[in-house]
Design an enzyme around this catalytic site. Structure first.
Site, PDB file in Angstrom:
ATOM      1  N   ASP A   1     -16.658  35.745 -16.116  1.00 32.55           N
ATOM      2  CA  ASP A   1     -16.489  37.308 -16.577  1.00 32.55           C
ATOM      3  C   ASP A   1     -17.391  37.478 -17.684  1.00 32.55           C
ATOM      4  O   ASP A   1     -18.195  36.551 -18.091  1.00 32.55           O
ATOM      5  CB  ASP A   1     -15.115  37.491 -17.106  1.00 32.55           C
ATOM      6  CG  ASP A   1     -14.690  38.655 -16.894  1.00 32.55           C
ATOM      7  OD1 ASP A   1     -15.329  39.710 -16.718  1.00 32.55           O
ATOM      8  OD2 ASP A   1     -13.513  38.908 -16.991  1.00 32.55           O
TER       9      ASP A   1
ATOM     10  N   GLN B   1     -15.264  50.635 -23.995  1.00 37.04           N
ATOM     11  CA  GLN B   1     -14.879  51.962 -24.020  1.00 37.04           C
ATOM     12  C   GLN B   1     -15.967  53.079 -23.537  1.00 37.04           C
ATOM     13  O   GLN B   1     -16.699  53.469 -24.151  1.00 37.04           O
ATOM     14  CB  GLN B   1     -14.688  52.611 -25.520  1.00 37.04           C
ATOM     15  CG  GLN B   1     -13.420  51.720 -26.062  1.00 37.04           C
ATOM     16  CD  GLN B   1     -12.921  52.332 -27.453  1.00 37.04           C
ATOM     17  OE1 GLN B   1     -12.924  53.526 -27.598  1.00 37.04           O
ATOM     18  NE2 GLN B   1     -12.898  51.545 -28.395  1.00 37.04           N
TER      19      GLN B   1
ATOM     20  N   LYS C   1      -5.558  42.369  -8.830  1.00 43.24           N
ATOM     21  CA  LYS C   1      -4.327  42.455  -9.658  1.00 43.24           C
ATOM     22  C   LYS C   1      -3.953  43.720  -9.360  1.00 43.24           C
ATOM     23  O   LYS C   1      -4.453  44.910  -9.549  1.00 43.24           O
ATOM     24  CB  LYS C   1      -4.761  42.538 -11.136  1.00 43.24           C
ATOM     25  CG  LYS C   1      -4.464  41.129 -11.753  1.00 43.24           C
ATOM     26  CD  LYS C   1      -4.510  41.473 -13.372  1.00 43.24           C
ATOM     27  CE  LYS C   1      -6.031  42.123 -13.763  1.00 43.24           C
ATOM     28  NZ  LYS C   1      -6.105  41.850 -15.310  1.00 43.24           N
TER      29      LYS C   1
ATOM     30  N   SER D   1      -8.177  38.545 -25.096  1.00 43.36           N
ATOM     31  CA  SER D   1      -6.936  37.814 -25.417  1.00 43.36           C
ATOM     32  C   SER D   1      -6.757  36.708 -24.639  1.00 43.36           C
ATOM     33  O   SER D   1      -5.916  35.869 -24.628  1.00 43.36           O
ATOM     34  CB  SER D   1      -5.658  38.816 -24.935  1.00 43.36           C
ATOM     35  OG  SER D   1      -5.687  38.974 -23.709  1.00 43.36           O
TER      36      SER D   1
ATOM     37  N   HIS E   1     -21.335  44.942 -20.669  1.00 46.61           N
ATOM     38  CA  HIS E   1     -20.118  44.961 -19.999  1.00 46.61           C
ATOM     39  C   HIS E   1     -20.168  45.657 -18.715  1.00 46.61           C
ATOM     40  O   HIS E   1     -19.701  45.407 -17.560  1.00 46.61           O
ATOM     41  CB  HIS E   1     -18.950  45.935 -21.153  1.00 46.61           C
ATOM     42  CG  HIS E   1     -17.563  45.785 -19.968  1.00 46.61           C
ATOM     43  ND1 HIS E   1     -16.901  44.951 -19.844  1.00 46.61           N
ATOM     44  CD2 HIS E   1     -16.881  47.113 -19.781  1.00 46.61           C
ATOM     45  CE1 HIS E   1     -15.869  45.518 -18.969  1.00 46.61           C
ATOM     46  NE2 HIS E   1     -15.884  46.695 -19.224  1.00 46.61           N
TER      47      HIS E   1
ATOM     48  N   ASP F   1     -11.463  40.178 -11.397  1.00 45.97           N
ATOM     49  CA  ASP F   1     -10.990  41.260 -11.132  1.00 45.97           C
ATOM     50  C   ASP F   1     -12.053  42.274 -10.215  1.00 45.97           C
ATOM     51  O   ASP F   1     -13.046  41.586 -10.166  1.00 45.97           O
ATOM     52  CB  ASP F   1     -10.694  42.416 -12.263  1.00 45.97           C
ATOM     53  CG  ASP F   1     -11.880  42.297 -13.157  1.00 45.97           C
ATOM     54  OD1 ASP F   1     -13.010  42.196 -12.778  1.00 45.97           O
ATOM     55  OD2 ASP F   1     -11.551  42.400 -14.706  1.00 45.97           O
TER      56      ASP F   1
HETATM   57  C1  R5P Z   1     -12.719  43.795 -18.564  1.00 46.22           C
HETATM   58  O1  R5P Z   1     -13.360  44.620 -17.547  1.00 46.22           O
HETATM   59  C2  R5P Z   1     -13.456  42.652 -19.000  1.00 46.22           C
HETATM   60  O2  R5P Z   1     -14.489  42.450 -17.912  1.00 46.22           O
HETATM   61  C3  R5P Z   1     -12.541  41.375 -19.218  1.00 46.22           C
HETATM   62  O3  R5P Z   1     -12.038  40.844 -18.112  1.00 46.22           O
HETATM   63  C4  R5P Z   1     -11.521  41.528 -20.162  1.00 46.22           C
HETATM   64  O4  R5P Z   1     -12.099  42.171 -21.575  1.00 46.22           O
HETATM   65  C5  R5P Z   1     -10.827  40.523 -20.684  1.00 46.22           C
HETATM   66  O5  R5P Z   1      -9.873  40.548 -21.725  1.00 46.22           O
HETATM   67  P1  R5P Z   1      -8.620  39.851 -21.820  1.00 46.22           P
HETATM   68  O6  R5P Z   1      -9.035  38.379 -22.161  1.00 46.22           O
HETATM   69  O7  R5P Z   1      -7.991  40.430 -22.983  1.00 46.22           O
HETATM   70  O8  R5P Z   1      -7.799  39.842 -20.694  1.00 46.22           O
END
Ligand code: R5P
Length: 310
Positions: free
Chosen positions: A216, A94, A190, A221, A127, A166
């Site tokens: 990442d 956030q 995406k 999730s 992050h 991403d």
């Molecule tokens: C998002 O910007 C983060 O770098 C992760 O890609 C994200 O938090 C991953 O979330 P989830 O495993 O729920 O898809």
């Protein structure tokens, strides 16, 4: 130097203490009947260079409150300098207003930690790098990439391709690729072409015949990762593994990873792994204590932290 641990990840705190050959400070965290937190330090910390180890992981609010109260206890006990060592900094996602009348909780949490009395912060793979600027105190952001690169180099002979799941993660992916003898880079893009239509995954880069390494900062999730892994295999990748610093792994994430196209998910122990994560044959955990321990030693010695990543 003194090391004090909150309850979020005691095995990691003990491993850092072992690396530094410094015992954990004798302190206790108790709960009153109404769940209020009470921290008590059972030894003198007056004039000490004090490091408080606590990830603000699940349960995020309890662990954050425990950290704030521990900082307050140390400040009132006259510690000379307090460093909040937060291997996983929760609320980091956030970090901007996604819409009108919404909070920037990462900034609020940074303010709370500073106001509680921290003099410095040490974290791992924030992050977004700019979260360092949310703190008006020195903030060191460590990178798990060298630890990951060493592990990857020991396991793969070639045909590597580093993949960002991403567009936002390209800088992180490029940094890892550089450490892997400038391995080529691909990006999963995406996008929802029209409202109401399902998301399409486009792969930017030729991944056919490659051992893809998704990188990442967070797996929560597991959705981002598992979908990206499938899209890469569909595009002709030879294998897909993922290296993720913080294994948040909420809800059914471990089951999702176990059923996914991923060959392996490698996380660090910045967050205490759940039993499900430890039992998963698809998940492997890389110890992060040597990296954090070395950074703590260098902060205490007033020597360079950034040179850890040269
Ligand atoms: C998002 O910007 C983060 O770098 C992760 O890609 C994200 O938090 C991953 O979330 P989830 O495993 O729920 O898809």
């Amino acid at each position: 130097m003194k090391l004090m641990a909150g309850n979020s990840n005691l095995p990691l705190a003990r491993a850092i203490a072992g690396y530094l050959e410094v015992p954990l400070t004798d302190a206790s965290v108790r709960r009153f009947a109404d769940e209020e937190i009470f921290v008590e330090i059972h030894e003198n910390v007056r004039g000490e260079d004090l490091f408080i180890l606590q990830s603000t992981s699940y349960p995020a609010n309890d662990n954050l409150m425990e950290l704030l109260i521990a900082i307050d206890a140390c400040k009132r006990a006259s510690a000379k300098r307090i460093t909040a060592v937060i291997p996983y900094f929760g609320y980091a996602r956030q970090d901007r207003k996604p819409g009108p009348r919404t909070p920037i909780s990462a900034k609020l949490v940074a303010n709370l930690i500073t106001e509680a009395g921290a003099d410095r912060v040490l974290s791992v793979d924030l992050h977004a790098g700019q979260i360092q600027g949310f703190f008006d105190i020195p903030t060191d952001n460590l990178y798990a990439a060298p630890t990951m690169a060493a592990d990857i180099q020991a396991r793969y002979d070639g045909d590597l391709m580093v993949v960002s799941p991403d567009v936002g993660g390209v800088v992180r992916a490029r940094a890892l690729a550089k450490r892997l003898d400038n391995a080529p880079l691909a990006i999963v893009d995406k996008r929802r072409e029209r409202p109401g239509e399902s998301e399409v995954m486009n792969i930017i880069g030729d991944v056919s015949g490659r051992n893809c390494i998704l990188i990442d900062d967070i797996v929560d999730s597991g959705g981002t990762l598992c979908n990206a892994a499938q899209a890469l295999l569909d595009a002709g990748a030879k294998s897909v593994a993922a290296y993720i610093t913080h294994g948040v792994l909420s809800g059914g994430a471990v089951a999702r990873v176990d059923k996914s196209a991923l060959k392996e998910l490698v996380i660090t122990d910045s967050i205490l792994p759940t039993d499900a994560a430890k039992d998963s044959t698809r998940i492997r955990i890389l110890p992060i204590a040597p990296l954090i321990g070395e950074a703590v030693r260098r902060i205490a010695d007033e020597s360079s932290v950034s040179s850890l990543f040269d």
